[in-house]
Design a protein around this motif. Structure first.
Motif, short mmCIF file in Angstrom:
data_model
loop_
_atom_site.label_atom_id
_atom_site.label_comp_id
_atom_site.label_asym_id
_atom_site.label_seq_id
_atom_site.Cartn_x
_atom_site.Cartn_y
_atom_site.Cartn_z
N ARG A 2 0.87 -1.19 0.00
CA ARG A 2 0.00 0.00 0.00
C ARG A 2 0.90 1.23 0.00
O ARG A 2 1.41 1.63 1.03
N GLN A 21 2.81 -0.86 -11.05
CA GLN A 21 1.60 -1.69 -11.11
C GLN A 21 1.82 -2.92 -11.97
O GLN A 21 1.30 -3.99 -11.69
N VAL A 26 -0.49 -4.75 -8.54
CA VAL A 26 -1.53 -4.08 -7.74
C VAL A 26 -1.94 -2.83 -8.52
O VAL A 26 -1.14 -2.26 -9.25
N ASP A 76 -10.39 -5.25 -6.38
CA ASP A 76 -9.00 -5.39 -6.84
C ASP A 76 -7.99 -4.71 -5.92
O ASP A 76 -6.79 -4.86 -6.11
N CYS A 77 -8.48 -3.99 -4.91
CA CYS A 77 -7.55 -3.28 -4.01
C CYS A 77 -7.29 -4.02 -2.70
O CYS A 77 -6.56 -3.51 -1.85
N ASP A 79 -5.45 -6.52 -1.96
CA ASP A 79 -4.04 -6.83 -1.70
C ASP A 79 -3.12 -5.64 -1.83
O ASP A 79 -1.90 -5.77 -1.72
N GLY A 80 -3.69 -4.49 -2.10
CA GLY A 80 -2.86 -3.30 -2.13
C GLY A 80 -3.16 -2.40 -3.31
O GLY A 80 -4.03 -2.69 -4.15
N PHE A 81 -2.43 -1.29 -3.35
CA PHE A 81 -2.64 -0.28 -4.40
C PHE A 81 -1.46 0.68 -4.38
O PHE A 81 -0.68 0.72 -3.42
#
Ligand code: ADP
Ligand code: ZN
Length: 213
Positions: A2, A21, A26, A76-77, A79-81
């Motif tokens: 994140r 990305q 992510v 889709d977020c 696991d992180g972004f």
């Protein structure tokens, strides 16, 4: 992962976010891209945001915070972004902390890309972007192989309306006043990592990767 990418306009946040990305799988969340899409679609929100964007001013916090809350909550977020261009004010940063703790998530690293003002001006004035995939080019520093066309996908390149000198100067001033204080905010949280943002895209990308992995 994140991650927040912090840094002035032209510091390479968007370019690095695109690469990150792909490597870490992510999603990149760019408030600038989301807002430009809304402007292009002529939605009510887009019409409102356009007035601020064209003047190099920040779109009001309640608008961007609302956008980000919705986006981070998407599947889709989980696991992180990678956040590109958000937060840009202390209020936005505080709202982000609240949103994440309500979701039981914690922010990782805040990467601060440092580039001096003269180089930022040169980069922004000559910048163009692919309409299709978002890859960025520069008239002299990183020209496309075929003028006007993207190397990656052949898409049409365009210049952002806010990449003109007067608006750029305004955006840099807004950054110093509203966004630069976030460095102290995240330094206190022990999340801030500053790095030299000048050099080739590949060099900077390896510096960023070292910091986040
Ligand atoms: P840059 O970092 O090169 O200025 P962006 O694409 O991130 O470009 O932002 C373009 C414009 O969109 C900003 O000048 C501002 O008007 C608006 N914007 C983007 N993100 C935010 C944000 N988090 N808060 C307020 N306004 C924003
Ligand atoms: Zn492209």
């Amino acid at each position: 992962m994140r991650l927040i990418l912090l840094g002035p306009p032209g510091s390479g946040k968007g370019t690095q976010a695109n690469l990150l990305q792909r490597k870490f799988r992510v999603p990149k969340i760019s408030t600038g891209d989301i807002l430009r899409a809304a402007v292009g679609d002529q939605t009510e929100l887009g019409e409102k945001a356009k007035v601020f964007m064209d003047q190099g001013q920040l779109v009001p916090d309640e608008i961007v915070v609302g956008l980000i809350k919705e986006r981070i909550d998407e599947a889709d977020c989980v696991d992180g972004f990678i956040l590109d261009g958000f937060p840009r004010t202390i209020v936005q940063a505080e709202k982000l902390d609240e949103t994440l703790s309500a979701l039981g998530q914690e922010l990782g690293t805040v990467v601060d890309l440092e580039v001096d003002r003269q180089e930022l001006l040169v980069r922004l004035v000559g910048r163009s972007t692919c309409k299709n995939c978002g890859t960025m080019y520069h008239r002299t520093a990183r020209p496309p192989e075929n003028p006007g066309a993207c190397n990656e996908c052949g898409g049409e390149l365009y210049q952002r309306p806010d990449d003109n000198e007067a608006t750029i100067v305004k955006r840099l001033a807004v950054y110093e006043k509203e966004t630069a204080p976030l460095k102290e905010f995240y330094r206190k949280q022990k999340k801030l990592k500053s790095l030299n943002g000048s050099g080739s895209v590949e060099e900077i990308f390896s510096r960023v990767c070292e910091m986040v992995s």
